[in-house]
Motif scaffolding. Sequence first.
Motif, PDB file in Angstrom:
ATOM      1  N   ILE A  94       0.859  -1.194   0.000  1.00 27.24           N
ATOM      2  CA  ILE A  94       0.000   0.000   0.000  1.00 27.24           C
ATOM      3  C   ILE A  94       0.891   1.239   0.000  1.00 27.24           C
ATOM      4  CG2 ILE A  94      -1.777   1.284   1.255  1.00 27.24           C
ATOM      5  CD1 ILE A  94      -2.668  -1.363   2.491  1.00 27.24           C
ATOM      6  N   PRO A  95       0.679   2.181  -0.933  1.00 27.43           N
ATOM      7  CA  PRO A  95       1.538   3.368  -0.990  1.00 27.43           C
ATOM      8  C   PRO A  95       1.387   4.247   0.241  1.00 27.43           C
ATOM      9  CG  PRO A  95      -0.302   3.576  -2.522  1.00 27.43           C
ATOM     10  CD  PRO A  95      -0.326   2.173  -2.009  1.00 27.43           C
ATOM     11  N   CYS A  96       2.533   4.792   0.700  1.00 29.06           N
ATOM     12  CA  CYS A  96       2.585   5.671   1.868  1.00 29.06           C
ATOM     13  C   CYS A  96       3.397   6.901   1.491  1.00 29.06           C
ATOM     14  CB  CYS A  96       3.271   4.979   3.041  1.00 29.06           C
ATOM     15  SG  CYS A  96       2.620   3.354   3.450  1.00 29.06           S
ATOM     16  N   ALA A  97       2.898   8.085   1.839  1.00 30.31           N
ATOM     17  CA  ALA A  97       3.596   9.316   1.488  1.00 30.31           C
ATOM     18  C   ALA A  97       3.632  10.263   2.677  1.00 30.31           C
ATOM     19  CB  ALA A  97       2.922   9.993   0.297  1.00 30.31           C
ATOM     20  N   SER A  98       4.832  10.694   3.038  1.00 27.08           N
ATOM     21  CA  SER A  98       4.999  11.782   3.997  1.00 27.08           C
ATOM     22  C   SER A  98       5.183  13.071   3.214  1.00 27.08           C
ATOM     23  CB  SER A  98       6.216  11.544   4.892  1.00 27.08           C
ATOM     24  OG  SER A  98       6.068  10.356   5.630  1.00 27.08           O
ATOM     25  N   ALA A  99       4.818  14.192   3.830  1.00 31.86           N
ATOM     26  CA  ALA A  99       4.976  15.488   3.169  1.00 31.86           C
ATOM     27  C   ALA A  99       6.018  16.327   3.879  1.00 31.86           C
ATOM     28  CB  ALA A  99       3.641  16.232   3.139  1.00 31.86           C
ATOM     29  N   ASP A 100       6.601  17.257   3.132  1.00 31.31           N
ATOM     30  CA  ASP A 100       7.474  18.264   3.708  1.00 31.31           C
ATOM     31  C   ASP A 100       6.687  19.102   4.708  1.00 31.31           C
ATOM     32  OD1 ASP A 100       9.752  19.755   4.048  1.00 31.31           O
ATOM     33  OD2 ASP A 100       9.944  20.319   1.943  1.00 31.31           O
ATOM     34  N   GLY A 101       7.356  19.719   5.646  1.00 33.54           N
ATOM     35  CA  GLY A 101       6.674  20.561   6.612  1.00 33.54           C
ATOM     36  C   GLY A 101       6.260  21.888   6.015  1.00 33.54           C
ATOM     37  N   SER A 102       5.155  22.421   6.495  1.00 32.82           N
ATOM     38  CA  SER A 102       4.753  23.778   6.139  1.00 32.82           C
ATOM     39  C   SER A 102       5.656  24.792   6.827  1.00 32.82           C
ATOM     40  CB  SER A 102       3.290  24.006   6.537  1.00 32.82           C
ATOM     41  OG  SER A 102       2.977  25.374   6.611  1.00 32.82           O
ATOM     42  N   ALA A 103       6.017  24.536   8.078  1.00 36.96           N
ATOM     43  CA  ALA A 103       6.785  25.480   8.880  1.00 36.96           C
ATOM     44  C   ALA A 103       8.258  25.533   8.471  1.00 36.96           C
ATOM     45  CB  ALA A 103       6.671  25.128  10.359  1.00 36.96           C
ATOM     46  N   PHE A 104       8.864  24.366   8.303  1.00 39.28           N
ATOM     47  CA  PHE A 104      10.265  24.276   7.899  1.00 39.28           C
ATOM     48  C   PHE A 104      10.531  22.868   7.402  1.00 39.28           C
ATOM     49  CE2 PHE A 104      10.041  23.248  12.401  1.00 39.28           C
ATOM     50  CZ  PHE A 104      10.806  22.095  12.515  1.00 39.28           C
ATOM     51  N   GLY A 105      11.655  22.695   6.720  1.00 42.57           N
ATOM     52  CA  GLY A 105      12.038  21.382   6.225  1.00 42.57           C
ATOM     53  C   GLY A 105      13.239  20.848   6.970  1.00 42.57           C
ATOM     54  N   LEU A 106      13.496  19.559   6.807  1.00 38.03           N
ATOM     55  CA  LEU A 106      14.716  18.924   7.315  1.00 38.03           C
ATOM     56  C   LEU A 106      15.495  18.347   6.143  1.00 38.03           C
ATOM     57  CD1 LEU A 106      13.545  16.961  10.499  1.00 38.03           C
ATOM     58  CD2 LEU A 106      14.913  19.037  10.432  1.00 38.03           C
ATOM     59  N   ASP A 107      16.802  18.360   6.271  1.00 34.38           N
ATOM     60  CA  ASP A 107      17.663  17.744   5.258  1.00 34.38           C
ATOM     61  C   ASP A 107      17.609  16.234   5.445  1.00 34.38           C
ATOM     62  OD1 ASP A 107      19.658  16.786   3.639  1.00 34.38           O
ATOM     63  OD2 ASP A 107      21.191  18.189   4.339  1.00 34.38           O
ATOM     64  N   PRO A 108      17.037  15.484   4.483  1.00 35.12           N
ATOM     65  CA  PRO A 108      16.884  14.036   4.685  1.00 35.12           C
ATOM     66  C   PRO A 108      18.204  13.271   4.639  1.00 35.12           C
ATOM     67  CG  PRO A 108      16.204  14.639   2.470  1.00 35.12           C
ATOM     68  CD  PRO A 108      16.457  15.924   3.212  1.00 35.12           C
ATOM     69  N   MET A 109      19.252  13.891   4.113  1.00 29.39           N
ATOM     70  CA  MET A 109      20.531  13.182   3.970  1.00 29.39           C
ATOM     71  C   MET A 109      21.550  13.575   5.030  1.00 29.39           C
ATOM     72  SD  MET A 109      19.502  11.453   1.488  1.00 29.39           S
ATOM     73  CE  MET A 109      20.987  10.494   1.194  1.00 29.39           C
ATOM     74  N   ALA A 110      21.162  14.421   5.987  1.00 29.19           N
ATOM     75  CA  ALA A 110      22.107  14.852   7.026  1.00 29.19           C
ATOM     76  C   ALA A 110      22.431  13.686   7.958  1.00 29.19           C
ATOM     77  CB  ALA A 110      21.525  16.014   7.812  1.00 29.19           C
ATOM     78  N   GLU A 111      23.709  13.386   8.119  1.00 26.99           N
ATOM     79  CA  GLU A 111      24.155  12.301   8.987  1.00 26.99           C
ATOM     80  C   GLU A 111      24.724  12.875  10.280  1.00 26.99           C
ATOM     81  OE1 GLU A 111      24.005   9.122   8.975  1.00 26.99           O
ATOM     82  OE2 GLU A 111      23.418   8.554   6.932  1.00 26.99           O
ATOM     83  N   GLY A 112      24.253  12.399  11.409  1.00 30.79           N
ATOM     84  CA  GLY A 112      24.802  12.815  12.686  1.00 30.79           C
ATOM     85  C   GLY A 112      24.332  14.166  13.170  1.00 30.79           C
ATOM     86  N   CYS A 113      23.429  14.785  12.423  1.00 34.32           N
ATOM     87  CA  CYS A 113      22.906  16.072  12.859  1.00 34.32           C
ATOM     88  C   CYS A 113      21.478  16.236  12.341  1.00 34.32           C
ATOM     89  CB  CYS A 113      23.772  17.231  12.368  1.00 34.32           C
ATOM     90  SG  CYS A 113      23.663  17.535  10.598  1.00 34.32           S
ATOM     91  N   MET A 114      20.776  17.162  12.949  1.00 36.33           N
ATOM     92  CA  MET A 114      19.445  17.531  12.475  1.00 36.33           C
ATOM     93  C   MET A 114      19.567  18.921  11.873  1.00 36.33           C
ATOM     94  SD  MET A 114      15.825  17.623  14.563  1.00 36.33           S
ATOM     95  CE  MET A 114      15.726  15.834  14.679  1.00 36.33           C
ATOM     96  N   ARG A 115      19.451  19.006  10.550  1.00 34.70           N
ATOM     97  CA  ARG A 115      19.642  20.268   9.823  1.00 34.70           C
ATOM     98  C   ARG A 115      18.281  20.777   9.351  1.00 34.70           C
ATOM     99  NH1 ARG A 115      23.241  18.658   6.050  1.00 34.70           N
ATOM    100  NH2 ARG A 115      24.893  18.982   7.591  1.00 34.70           N
ATOM    101  N   MET A 116      17.850  21.903   9.918  1.00 33.28           N
ATOM    102  CA  MET A 116      16.545  22.475   9.610  1.00 33.28           C
ATOM    103  C   MET A 116      16.686  23.564   8.556  1.00 33.28           C
ATOM    104  SD  MET A 116      15.162  22.595  13.525  1.00 33.28           S
ATOM    105  CE  MET A 116      14.979  21.062  14.443  1.00 33.28           C
ATOM    106  N   LEU A 117      15.808  23.533   7.559  1.00 33.43           N
ATOM    107  CA  LEU A 117      15.906  24.406   6.396  1.00 33.43           C
ATOM    108  C   LEU A 117      14.669  25.282   6.260  1.00 33.43           C
ATOM    109  CD1 LEU A 117      17.115  21.680   3.855  1.00 33.43           C
ATOM    110  CD2 LEU A 117      18.560  23.232   5.188  1.00 33.43           C
ATOM    111  N   GLU A 118      14.865  26.485   5.741  1.00 32.18           N
ATOM    112  CA  GLU A 118      13.727  27.362   5.456  1.00 32.18           C
ATOM    113  C   GLU A 118      13.068  26.887   4.166  1.00 32.18           C
ATOM    114  OE1 GLU A 118      12.399  32.031   5.083  1.00 32.18           O
ATOM    115  OE2 GLU A 118      14.510  31.533   5.237  1.00 32.18           O
ATOM    116  N   ARG A 119      12.179  25.938   4.320  1.00 34.51           N
ATOM    117  CA  ARG A 119      11.529  25.295   3.180  1.00 34.51           C
ATOM    118  C   ARG A 119      10.104  24.928   3.575  1.00 34.51           C
ATOM    119  NH1 ARG A 119      14.474  20.196   2.263  1.00 34.51           N
ATOM    120  NH2 ARG A 119      12.899  19.305   3.625  1.00 34.51           N
TER     121      ARG A 119
END
Length: 274
Positions: free
Chosen positions: A209-234
């Motif tokens: 069954i297909p499953c889809a998450s969406a980007d945040g309205s408030a801000f985005g996260l870098d999905p490829m960041a390793e060892g850190c949580m990188r928040m983006l204006e997106r």
Amino acid sequence: MESVFFLHITDIHINKADKQPLFGLNMADKLHSIFADIGKLEVKPAFVVISGDLTHDGDTEDYRYLKNFLETEARALGVPIHVALGNHDTREAFREGYLEEEPSDASYYYSFMSGGLRVVVLNTQVPGSHYGFVDADQLAWLKQLLAEPAPIGTILVHHHPVVLTPTAMMDSHLLQNPQELAAAIEGSDVIGLLSGHIHFHNIGVLNGIPCASADGSAFGLDPMAEGCMRMLERSGFNYVLVKNRHMIVQPMTMPGEQRVLAEYDLKKLQAAHS
């Protein structure tokens, strides 16, 4: 066969207007920009659903502010807006400020129909945790509800995703019992699952069954960041079309420079709390 087009938004993180803005950004303005884009569409959506983290702090006054904000946007769009709860939301304050009920920690889940489509909104919160869980009461309720199929299928909306992500860190933020959810919907008319929480678009399957998450309205996260949580204006959201009993998702990203808002080193955070 009937088709239904709607919008999936998530992680809006709104606070009342007089609070210090998160990252210095007005999250209500960011959400308003998404609604303004939606209002320009040639095809009007049947509804909008927001899959959790409605507020950032979860205060009663935040929910009162959000209720007025969303009612204004719903009138402008001419379509209903439905909401789910996320890990930043507080049940008692939500019921008092948004639903205008007596404060209660009762779980908030429900279903609604739009044309022949059934949408089931689940509550995957685990208070005090980043990961999610669907409790036994909801699973039993869901199985009973799905015993009678909807004309063109059912879509589940919940905050915590079930699909693995590019990093081990974000994998720790997922739904902890996806196979129990899969067992509850096995053989039913469920055609898709929609979620948020991880602040980036992420698509996969749960037992086909297909499953889809969406980007945040408030801000985005870098999905490829390793060892850190990188928040983006997106900011992003999903167009969702149900057609021929299939869920079709088009991930959308709003224009912007995607600058880094904050970066948290996970090892330093763990050491500080050890």
